[in-house]
Scaffold this motif. Structure first.
Motif, mmCIF file in Angstrom:
data_model
loop_
_atom_site.group_PDB
_atom_site.id
_atom_site.type_symbol
_atom_site.label_atom_id
_atom_site.label_comp_id
_atom_site.label_asym_id
_atom_site.label_seq_id
_atom_site.Cartn_x
_atom_site.Cartn_y
_atom_site.Cartn_z
ATOM 1 N N GLU A 218 0.850 -1.181 0.000
ATOM 2 C CA GLU A 218 0.000 0.000 0.000
ATOM 3 C C GLU A 218 0.894 1.242 0.000
ATOM 4 O O GLU A 218 1.675 1.438 0.936
ATOM 5 N N PRO A 219 0.835 2.067 -1.029
ATOM 6 C CA PRO A 219 1.746 3.219 -1.132
ATOM 7 C C PRO A 219 1.740 4.123 0.093
ATOM 8 O O PRO A 219 2.802 4.557 0.554
ATOM 9 N N ALA A 220 0.542 4.401 0.636
ATOM 10 C CA ALA A 220 0.468 5.305 1.785
ATOM 11 C C ALA A 220 1.178 4.718 3.003
ATOM 12 O O ALA A 220 1.784 5.449 3.797
ATOM 13 N N LYS A 221 1.124 3.398 3.139
ATOM 14 C CA LYS A 221 1.744 2.756 4.292
ATOM 15 C C LYS A 221 3.262 2.809 4.198
ATOM 16 O O LYS A 221 3.953 3.125 5.177
ATOM 17 N N LEU A 222 3.806 2.503 3.014
ATOM 18 C CA LEU A 222 5.255 2.584 2.862
ATOM 19 C C LEU A 222 5.720 4.025 2.996
ATOM 20 O O LEU A 222 6.771 4.285 3.608
ATOM 21 N N ARG A 223 4.945 4.958 2.463
ATOM 22 C CA ARG A 223 5.302 6.370 2.601
ATOM 23 C C ARG A 223 5.343 6.773 4.072
ATOM 24 O O ARG A 223 6.268 7.467 4.518
ATOM 25 N N ALA A 224 4.383 6.320 4.866
ATOM 26 C CA ALA A 224 4.359 6.658 6.292
ATOM 27 C C ALA A 224 5.568 6.063 7.009
ATOM 28 O O ALA A 224 6.167 6.710 7.882
ATOM 29 N N THR A 225 5.939 4.835 6.633
ATOM 30 C CA THR A 225 7.116 4.205 7.235
ATOM 31 C C THR A 225 8.368 5.007 6.930
ATOM 32 O O THR A 225 9.199 5.264 7.820
ATOM 33 N N VAL A 226 8.527 5.404 5.673
ATOM 34 C CA VAL A 226 9.710 6.162 5.269
ATOM 35 C C VAL A 226 9.733 7.533 5.935
ATOM 36 O O VAL A 226 10.780 7.988 6.424
ATOM 37 N N ASP A 227 8.589 8.202 5.995
ATOM 38 C CA ASP A 227 8.545 9.527 6.608
ATOM 39 C C ASP A 227 8.919 9.462 8.086
ATOM 40 O O ASP A 227 9.644 10.329 8.594
ATOM 41 N N ARG A 228 8.418 8.434 8.777
ATOM 42 C CA ARG A 228 8.742 8.294 10.195
ATOM 43 C C ARG A 228 10.247 8.049 10.372
ATOM 44 O O ARG A 228 10.893 8.666 11.224
ATOM 45 N N PHE A 229 10.800 7.161 9.557
ATOM 46 C CA PHE A 229 12.236 6.889 9.641
ATOM 47 C C PHE A 229 13.044 8.140 9.309
ATOM 48 O O PHE A 229 14.067 8.414 9.952
ATOM 49 N N ASN A 230 12.624 8.894 8.317
ATOM 50 C CA ASN A 230 13.363 10.102 7.942
ATOM 51 C C ASN A 230 13.433 11.101 9.101
ATOM 52 O O ASN A 230 14.439 11.800 9.273
ATOM 53 N N GLY A 231 12.384 11.138 9.899
ATOM 54 C CA GLY A 231 12.411 11.998 11.081
ATOM 55 C C GLY A 231 13.471 11.542 12.071
ATOM 56 O O GLY A 231 14.188 12.360 12.654
ATOM 57 N N PHE A 232 13.591 10.239 12.242
ATOM 58 C CA PHE A 232 14.630 9.700 13.118
ATOM 59 C C PHE A 232 16.021 10.028 12.569
ATOM 60 O O PHE A 232 16.953 10.327 13.332
ATOM 61 N N ALA A 233 16.163 9.936 11.244
ATOM 62 C CA ALA A 233 17.464 10.208 10.630
ATOM 63 C C ALA A 233 17.886 11.652 10.887
ATOM 64 O O ALA A 233 19.067 11.932 11.128
#
Length: 556
Positions: free
Chosen positions: A421-436
């Motif tokens: 699901e595109p929105a789900k992978l996008r949410a995962t990446v966005d959350r990780f990017n915040g950690f980065a």
């Protein structure tokens, strides 16, 4: 009943990996006549294909490089790293392992092994009590021209034919992206060229270790027979092992009496698909030698040996290569910044920089609730440009054609390629990017320890393991729970003697290496935690079997 024998030896060793060769060297050094048999047509076992490191607490090189270690410190760390893991990792076996390390180091050094320290390599849980950096050792690159005719049957020829060292790998993975990586890369190139100019055929890693050990065996006059599998153990009326039956290269069988004992060092069951399905729930995606079929384990169990830890392996992520027969172990690639690992739903589920066995356990555990075999390692374009990815050396086109590698210009496009699901992978990446950006992985603590940082990029701030996935095209690489071999098998005591269900030792039967249940329990304390106990308990078994020969002769 009177036994008839085709041949008699002092000690019979099964297998030519680190465990078998260490046992044979120790027995021969103690004056025993030794015969080594190998089931395949190549010698060296999985050890020859490995990184070749040995996790050796208290080894003499630690102090040479300014470190401080002790038996008590190492045992404290083993307790903290392993915990309670059953009889294979008993206090007696742990102590026997640690206390014997200086003996093994000195014996092999005396006989010609050129040790060197992996001084920058941390323990895998360095923040736990007793943890430290620099317990790993390895063998200097070896000139395989010294092997003569034995080079033709050297399993190490299937590995990288270069003078690579384990302590090179962490820097070479970023040889064109950081100054220290570039310097190490230049040193490696110089080492390679210098060897060629001098007419040498240098091999490093596990190839260097096994080639060094074979050279010792040949000097000791030990006979080594290839294509000679073990088919049966012979016992007397008391259940003691007195010898074995082997099948010769010519197809005949021989009954061999072993006065001191039979030592099994023939590997695990990494390529026994039926056993892998039964014990692990997966067919197996192993980097072990193809001879890892479990026959010594099966034969010893029939002779009364107890088995332990059969449900575990030396796990780690691997990329399945086209054809299905080979798998590329993944180490630094999943730890470097600008990357994450997700399951089939597009969610992260573990610390990508964790030790490989923990990462493998995480895939298997996640797969119980969310399909995670395969998982996907997702890379920002900066990862592709800056860091070495070993699987791509096999040919990116082939990987793409097989669906093992997929790409897209956007995260949403990549999700569509992967059936997520595109929105789900996008949410995962966005959350990780915040950690980065903050430098703190609030979900899985990636990049918290010095071990995590070891396979990181120090030029990436504020955390060398965290880099935002922002720049396409993005690449996804399939990951499966691969392994370096299985870690379950015969339960042995502190001398390497196989034991029965009641804990009594089986007289005349020894084992070491992946034929046995590991002293490391269900974890992997540091670099070389497979080979080090294989060599140490092989040594102890060889020494004890040789002593039995003398005891038997004295009472005859």
């Amino acid at each position: 009943m009177t036994q008839t024998w085709d041949r008699e030896v002092d000690v019979l060793v099964v297998g030519t990996g680190g465990a078998g060769m260490a046992a044979a060297i120790a027995a021969a050094d103690a004056g025993a006549g030794v015969l080594v048999v190998e089931s395949t047509g190549k010698w060296g076992g999985t050890t020859a294909l490995s990184g070749g490191g040995l996790w050796m607490p208290t080894n003499p090189l630690i102090a040479k490089h300014g470190g401080e270690d002790s038996v008590d410190k190492a045992l404290t760390y083993l307790e903290a790293a392993i915990g309670e893991a059953g009889p294979a990792s008993s206090p007696e076996r742990r102590r026997a392992f640690v206390e014997t390390i200086p003996e093994v180091y000195e014996l092999l050094a005396r006989l010609g092994v050129r040790w060197t320290a992996s001084k920058d390599y941390p323990d895998y849980y360095p923040d736990r009590p007793g943890g430290m950096v620099g317990r790993g050792i390895e063998v200097e690159p070896f000139d395989t021209k010294k092997l003569g005719e034995w080079y033709a049957t050297f399993r190490g020829r299937d590995s990288l034919p270069a003078p690579l060292k384990t302590d090179d790998v962490w820097l070479l993975s970023r040889a064109w992206s950081t100054p220290d990586g570039f310097v190490r890369g230049a040193r490696f190139v110089f080492r390679t060229i210098f060897g060629l100019v001098r007419g040498k055929r240098l091999f490093g890693l596990g190839s260097a270790l096994t080639a060094s050990m074979l050279t010792i065996l040949l000097k000791q006059g030990v006979e080594i027979r290839l294509n000679t599998p073990l088919t049966e153990l012979i016992t007397d009326e008391t259940g003691a092992v007195t010898g074995a039956v082997v099948r010769t290269a010519e197809g005949t069988t021989q009954r061999i009496r072993a006065r001191g004992g039979v030592i099994l060092g023939g590997g695990g069951f990494a390529h026994n698909t039926a056993w892998r399905e039964q014990h692990h729930g997966v067919p197996g995606y192993s980097s072990a030698s193809e001879g890892d079929l479990g026959d010594p384990i099966r034969i010893a169990e029939a002779a009364g040996a107890r088995l332990e830890l059969m449900d575990d392996a030396w796990w780690g992520a691997s990329v399945p290569l086209p054809g299905g027969d080979h798998h590329q172990f993944v180490l630094s690639e999943r730890s470097m910044p600008y990357s994450i690992v997700v399951d089939s739903s597009g969610e992260r589920f573990t610390n990508e920089s964790a030790s490989y066995i923990d990462f493998g356990h995480a895939i298997l555990e996640r797969n119980k609730t969310v399909p995670a075999i395969p998982s996907w390692l997702i890379l920002d374009v900066r990862h592709r440009r800056r860091y070495l990815f070993n699987a791509f050396l096999q040919g990116t086109k082939k990987l793409r054609e097989a669906g093992i590698v997929r790409s897209a210009d956007t995260i949403e496009g990549l999700a569509a390629e992967l059936g997520m699901e595109p929105a789900k992978l996008r949410a995962t990446v966005d959350r990780f990017n915040g950690f980065a950006r903050s430098g703190v992985d609030e979900d899985f603590e990636r990049g918290r320890t010095v071990y995590d940082n070891y396979y990181g990029d120090p030029t990436v701030k504020p955390n060398p393991n965290l880099g935002a996935l922002e720049k396409g095209p993005f690449t996804a690489v399939q990951l499966v729970p691969g392994d370096l071999g299985t870690k379950g098998g015969l339960l042995t005591d502190a001398e390497g003697r196989a034991v029965r269900a009641d804990g009594a030792a089986i007289t005349g039967l020894y084992a070491a290496g992946n034929t046995t249940a590991s002293v490391m329990g269900r974890t992997y304390p540091g670099p070389g935690s497979t080979i080090a106990p294989a060599v140490v308990f092989g040594y102890r078994a060889g020494r004890d079997a040789a002593a039995r020969v003398k005891e038997t002769a004295a009472t005859a």
